[in-house]
Design an enzyme around this catalytic site. Structure first.
Site, PDB file in Angstrom:
ATOM      1  CG  ASP A  33      -2.022   1.029   1.135  1.00 25.59           C
ATOM      2  OD1 ASP A  33      -2.292   1.525   0.026  1.00 25.59           O
ATOM      3  OD2 ASP A  33      -2.618   1.349   2.175  1.00 25.59           O
TER       4      ASP A  33
ATOM      5  NE  ARG B 179      -1.443   6.427   1.100  1.00 20.40           N
ATOM      6  CZ  ARG B 179      -1.253   5.676   2.174  1.00 20.40           C
ATOM      7  NH1 ARG B 179      -0.944   6.244   3.334  1.00 20.40           N
ATOM      8  NH2 ARG B 179      -1.327   4.364   2.093  1.00 20.40           N
TER       9      ARG B 179
ATOM     10  CG  HIS C 160       0.540   1.875  -9.475  1.00 18.55           C
ATOM     11  ND1 HIS C 160       0.183   1.426  -8.217  1.00 18.55           N
ATOM     12  CD2 HIS C 160      -0.490   2.657  -9.913  1.00 18.55           C
ATOM     13  CE1 HIS C 160      -1.023   1.902  -7.916  1.00 18.55           C
ATOM     14  NE2 HIS C 160      -1.441   2.652  -8.918  1.00 18.55           N
TER      15      HIS C 160
ATOM     16  CG  LEU D 231       9.725 -17.404  -2.801  1.00 21.34           C
ATOM     17  CD1 LEU D 231       9.521 -17.448  -1.294  1.00 21.34           C
ATOM     18  CD2 LEU D 231      10.170 -16.001  -3.254  1.00 21.34           C
TER      19      LEU D 231
ATOM     20  CB  SER E  85      -7.736  -4.191   2.613  1.00 19.73           C
ATOM     21  OG  SER E  85      -7.600  -2.956   3.275  1.00 19.73           O
TER      22      SER E  85
END
Length: 253
Positions: free
Chosen positions: A25, A29, A42, A136, A201
């Site tokens: 997140d 901003r 982004h 992974l 969320s």
């Protein structure tokens, strides 16, 4: 969470998470604070994804799950959504060979049917290329929602009941565990959220039932190894009981 998964969790080294999930997140901003469009945030966030994956590989995590695009994100301005979809395609094209080289198995979790055919094809190609890797497990949650995940699992169980291969009284936690996303992986034991918000969320609602939560004000493009280490340090200080008690609690009068 099933009793089997709880046993797996208890067997994990208490000071080291094996499956980390991150709510990424703060991209918008971050860009706004620099006087730029949200898409620049982004783009910067992709670099943080690269750092986080490298960190997870070097720390020998079993799995890393990243919340890239929620089912609610379609409500964002169409221009931003289109830019995100294009960024997703480019990221898959540019990163999948490196992931494969480092033995990472990539999987996209979520309802990918809403994506354009070009992106769906990139997803299929990326998953197929890395499907036999045993390092992974990197899961990218795209058009994902925790409620959607549970509902699609319940529908699978309902279909089995309708077919006569499952009785209603056989539906329990273990049965649902087997049909939600990432059922075959080590359970999530640490959730990190960047950007200063303190909520999950609609992310992995079933899978994070016993996970530790770590919130940081750091915006995702600024998330680096030092912040990741801080989350691991905080995790190491947690006392994980899974509904039980410690010996001291049991002996307390």
């Amino acid at each position: 969470m099933s009793s089997e998964n709880q046993q797996k969790l208890k067997a994990l080294p208490p000071s080291s998470p094996r499956h980390v999930a991150i709510i990424m997140d703060g991209n918008g901003r971050w860009a706004k604070s620099r006087g730029k469009l949200r898409i620049f945030g982004h783009q910067a966030g992709v670099k943080s994804v690269r750092r986080a994956v490298s960190f997870a590989v070097s720390h020998h995590f079993d799995a890393l799950t990243l919340y890239a695009f929620s089912s609610e994100n379609w409500n964002r301005p169409s221009q931003e959504v289109s830019a995100l979809m294009e960024l997703f395609v480019r990221a898959l094209d540019s990163e999948v060979k490196s992931l494969h080289k480092h033995n990472v198995r990539l999987r996209i979790i979520g309802d990918t049917s809403r994506f354009g055919m070009r992106l769906q094809e990139r997803i299929r190609h990326s998953e197929a290329l890395t499907c036999n890797n045993d390092g992974l497990a990197l899961n990218i949650a795209a058009n994902y929602g925790g409620r959607w995940d549970i509902i699609q699992g319940v529908r699978q169980l309902a279909e089995r009941v309708q077919e006569g291969t499952l009785r209603p009284d056989q539906i329990d936690e273990d049965a649902l565990c087997q049909v939600v996303c990432m059922s075959e992986l080590t359970p999530v034991d640490l959730v990190i959220r960047t950007g200063g918000e303190h909520r999950v969320s609609n992310f992995l609602l079933w899978q994070i039932a016993y996970a530790e939560l770590f919130f940081t004000d750091v915006l995702w493009p600024d998330f680096d190894a030092a912040v990741f280490e801080g989350a691991l340090d905080a995790f190491a200080q947690r006392e994980r009981r899974f509904g039980g008690t410690t010996p001291n609690d049991a002996n307390a009068s």
